[in-house]
Each structure stands twice: as structure tokens, then as C-alpha cells.
Enzyme design. Structure first.
Site, PDB file in Angstrom:
ATOM      1  CD  GLU A  91      -2.208  -1.194   2.843  1.00  0.00           C
ATOM      2  OE1 GLU A  91      -2.543  -2.303   3.250  1.00  0.00           O
ATOM      3  OE2 GLU A  91      -2.196  -0.174   3.544  1.00  0.00           O
ATOM      4  CB  CYS A 104       2.401   6.940   3.713  1.00  0.00           C
ATOM      5  SG  CYS A 104       2.700   5.621   4.886  1.00  0.00           S
ATOM      6  CB  CYS A 111       6.678  -6.007   8.627  1.00  0.00           C
ATOM      7  SG  CYS A 111       7.901  -5.270   9.733  1.00  0.00           S
ATOM      8  CB  CYS A 115       4.562  -4.402  16.182  1.00  0.00           C
ATOM      9  SG  CYS A 115       6.231  -3.801  15.882  1.00  0.00           S
ATOM     10  CB  CYS A 118       1.606  -3.686  13.334  1.00  0.00           C
ATOM     11  SG  CYS A 118       1.892  -3.302  11.593  1.00  0.00           S
ATOM     12  CB  CYS A 337       0.025   1.521   6.639  1.00  0.00           C
ATOM     13  SG  CYS A 337       0.342   3.023   5.728  1.00  0.00           S
TER      14      CYS A 337
END
Ligand code: SAH
Ligand code: SF4
Length: 363
Positions: A91, A104, A111, A115, A118, A337
Site C-alpha cells: 500500500e 507514505c 514485515c 509488533c 500492527c 497501512c
């Protein structure tokens, strides 16, 4: 497969031209066509010789990432789903604020940091983005804006706050940043770019080699036990190690580090958390940006009430810390995001081939 043109810095392309017996100065002209005018069709490069144009067409891939879906929110924020040649997607978001239009950018597909708050983390890491896929997000969105909004709609600022941990993809993000700053390429000022990191200590220590852009650290708690619950990376690099590394960041005198602080109901929004923050951060060297938690399906956390968020900000300000709340649209979008993918899936247009205009919607 041809080399993507966008993976090369100007110096690298110059060296290739020289090696192939062509005039190196053509690199300056071509970079300006592509990165300033967003003109990627060699036939339109009026001041470039036919020989060089043919050379570029034969030896390089000039295709950009594709925008396969986009949505425009009421406040003008635009979200894009960008697809690369291997069909992986990320995105990219364009956020208007006063005279700025901030993009952004994502640095990875997925990832690895994990976390717990997230949505991107739930994908795991699929792969790093290449240099040309990072700058390609800027190019593709700029061209979309030119075609759909008008020539006056230009991106002015960049935040590396999309999907992925930019410092995990250090070398590619470094080179992409150099191209963003290159006066003959995008020519952006250093202060217009902000890199956000979850706190990868060995890479923070290498920031001395990175162009001097603004740095934001995702802090989210000044207490080790709470931070470890939110960010498993804190179990490897705790606050003490993180702040020792932060001291090595080469900061110009007038600049401060931004600390992003996610606010989660009854987890990190108490008096005790404020005490810990004030003990950890130095007023004159820090800015604090509060991000009210953005919910997503399956998440176990809650956003605090608005009054609590305001109380947190006012208390920090009264203690002498420059503290702001990420503007609602920014908060919606930045935190969102990682959420677009599921929205697209819900709408059942995933992988759809319809033109983006048909899918144009409001989120
Ligand atoms: N990986 C980098 C940059 C991308 S995330 C980093 O973590 O810093 C950009 C910001 O959005 C980070 O501060 C991140 O902690 C925050 N964020 C992630 N998920 C969120 C959520 N659900 N609600 C609010 N902010 C979130
Ligand atoms: Fe990765 Fe940043 Fe999400 Fe953490 S917050 S999982 S580092 S994208």
C-alpha cells in the site's frame, strides 16, 4: 530479464553509459525526464539523442509498479494498492495537509518485526522491496495524480511509514533515499523525508552512512515490560540499548528525533507511562507524536477515549515536551497501512482487472 532502470543511481547509470561508449551526460537529461517530469517514454525525451534512446529501450525495463486499486477518503487522502512485476502488492498513501502532499511509502512486502498491534505484522515478511520499487511508488502515484487530478498536484514530502521496517531493508532504502535527494532526480530536501523505525539497533548505529533525513522512532512505551509486549524487538534490543544507539544518530543542531507513541487503552496511557516517558526522553532533543491506536479485525487492543488522548498530550506539553496528536486523517491512513488489503478482499475485487476508475471508492 532486463535491469529495471529505476534500480540505478545516476552515477551507476553514467558509468554504464560510459562503459557502453555513450555520452555520460545523457544520464542527467534522462534522470530529469523521468524523475522531474515523470516522463518514462523515451520517445518523448526531446533533448536525448536517438542512439541513447534506443540503447535505453533495448537494455532497460522502464515499466513502473501498477496501481491496481485506489480509494479516496472524504478528506482527500488517497490510498493505492501497488503491484510489482511478481504480483506482490503493497500500500502507498498520499496525504494532503496544508500546502503539503505527503506520500507514505512501503519498504517491504509484509514485515518481520511482529509488533502485536500492527496488521502488517500478521503477513510476516514476504520480501524486501528493490530500489526501483521504492522510488517506483513515488513515480507511479505522481503519474496517477498528473493524469487524474492535474499537473499542480505534486507530492512534496515522503514518510517511510507504510508496510515494512525500512531499516531491515537498509541498503535499498539508502539508495532510494539518495535518488529522492539527488538534485537531478527527484531533488527533494532532506527535511522533507522521514524514516520511521521500530528500533533495529545495529542499523540505527549505521545511520551515519544514511543520508541525513528526519528520524522517527516507534517508541510506544518507555517501560521495558510494556514495550516488549507490544514489540517483540524490545526483547532483543531493550530501551537501554535502543537509547544508546539513538545517541549515535548524527543530528544537525536544529533537528530533533520524533518519538511515535501509539496510545492503547489502559496499556500505555497512564500517569505511570507519562512518568517513565519524561524520565527517558530529553525535552530539547525530542518531539512526541501520539498515534491513537487504529483497530483492525482480530486485534486485542482498544483505542483510548478522546479525552484520555488529549489529557496525555496536555500533560506532556505541560511538562515541557513538544507533543502532538497525529491528525485524524493521518492517523486513519498511516495506522491503516496494512488494512487496505483486507478492505479490498472484503470488496471482492482482489486481483481484479477492472480499470482503477471503476473501483474508485470511498473509505
Ligand atoms: N515499520 C516502521 C514504519 C511503518 S509503521 C515502524 O514501525 O516504525 C508506521 C507507524 O504506524 C509506526 O509508528 C507504527 O507503530 C504505527 N502503527 C502500526 N500499526 C498501527 C495501528 N494499528 N494503529 C496505530 N498505529 C499503528
Ligand atoms: Fe513492522 Fe512497523 Fe508493523 Fe512493527 S509497526 S510490524 S515494524 S510495519
Amino acid at each position: 530479464m532486463l535491469t529495471s532502470f529505476y534500480d540505478l543511481s545516476r552515477d551507476e547509470f553514467k558509468a554504464r553509459l560510459k562503459e557502453d561508449g555513450l555520452p555520460p551526460f545523457a544520464a542527467d537529461q534522462i534522470f530529469q525526464w523521468i524523475y522531474r517530469k515523470f516522463e518514462i517514454n523515451p520517445d518523448q525525451w526531446t533533448n536525448v539523442s536517438n542512439k541513447v534512446k534506443e540503447y535505453v529501450k533495448t537494455n532497460y525495463d522502464l515499466s513502473l509498479p501498477k496501481i491496481v486499486w485506489q480509494a479516496i477518503s472524504n478528506d482527500g487522502t488517497k490510498k493505492f494498492l501497488v503491484q510489482f512485476s511478481d504480483k506482490q502488492t503493497v500500500e502507498t498513501v498520499a496525504i494532503p495537509a496544508r500546502e503539503r502532499l505527503t506520500i507514505c511509502i512501503s519498504s517491504q512486502v509484509g514485515c518481520a518485526i511482529g509488533c502485536t498491534f500492527c496488521h502488517t505484522a500478521t503477513q510476516g515478511l514476504k520480501r524486501h522491496l528493490k530500489v526501483g520499487e521504492v522510488t517506483g511508488q513515488f513515480l507511479a502515484i505522481s503519474r496517477w495524480l498528473m493524469e487524474n487530478v492535474g499537473a499542480e498536484e505534486k507530492l512534496t514530502n515522503i514518510v517511510y511509514m507504510g508496510q515494512g521496517e525500512p531499516l531491515h531493508n537498509f541498503d535499498n532504502m539508502q539508495k532510494a533515499t539518495e535518488i529522492f535527494l539527488d538534485e537531478k532526480a527527484f531533488g527533494l530536501g532532506q527535511r522533507r523525508i522521514t524514516l520511521s523505525t521500530s528500533g533495529l539497533v545495529p542499523q540505527i548505529e549505521k545511520l551515519i552512512n544514511f543520508p541525513p533525513v528526519n528520524i522517527a522512532i516507534s517508541l510506544h512505551s518507555a517501560r521495558n515490560n510494556v514495550r516488549s509486549e507490544l514489540m517483540p524487538i524490545n526483547k532483543v534490543y531493550d530501551l537501554e540499548r535502543l537509547f544508546t544507539a539513538i545517541q549515535t544518530i548524527p543530528l544537525k543542531a536544529y533537528r530533533r528525533i520524533t518519538y511515535e507513541y501509539l496510545l492503547i487503552d489502559e496499556l500505555n496511557d497512564t500517569e505511570e507511562d507519562i512518568e517513565a516517558l519524561c524520565k527517558l526522553l530529553r525535552r530539547e532533543e525530542s518531539k512526541i507524536n501520539l498515534i491513537p491506536f487504529n483497530d483492525f479485525p482480530g486485534s486485542k487492543f482498544k483505542r483510548p477515549k478522546k479525552e484520555k488522548v488529549l489529557w496525555f498530550m496536555e500533560t506532556m506539553n505541560s511538562r515541557g515536551y513538544t507533543t502532538t496528536i497525529r491528525a485524524t486523517k493521518g492517523a486513519d491512513i498511516l495506522a491503516a497501512c496494512g488494512q487496505l488489503k483486507s478492505e479490498v478482499e472484503k470488496l471482492n475485487v482482489w486481483g481484479a482487472t477492472q480499470s482503477s476508475n471503476e473501483l474508485h471508492g470511498t473509505v
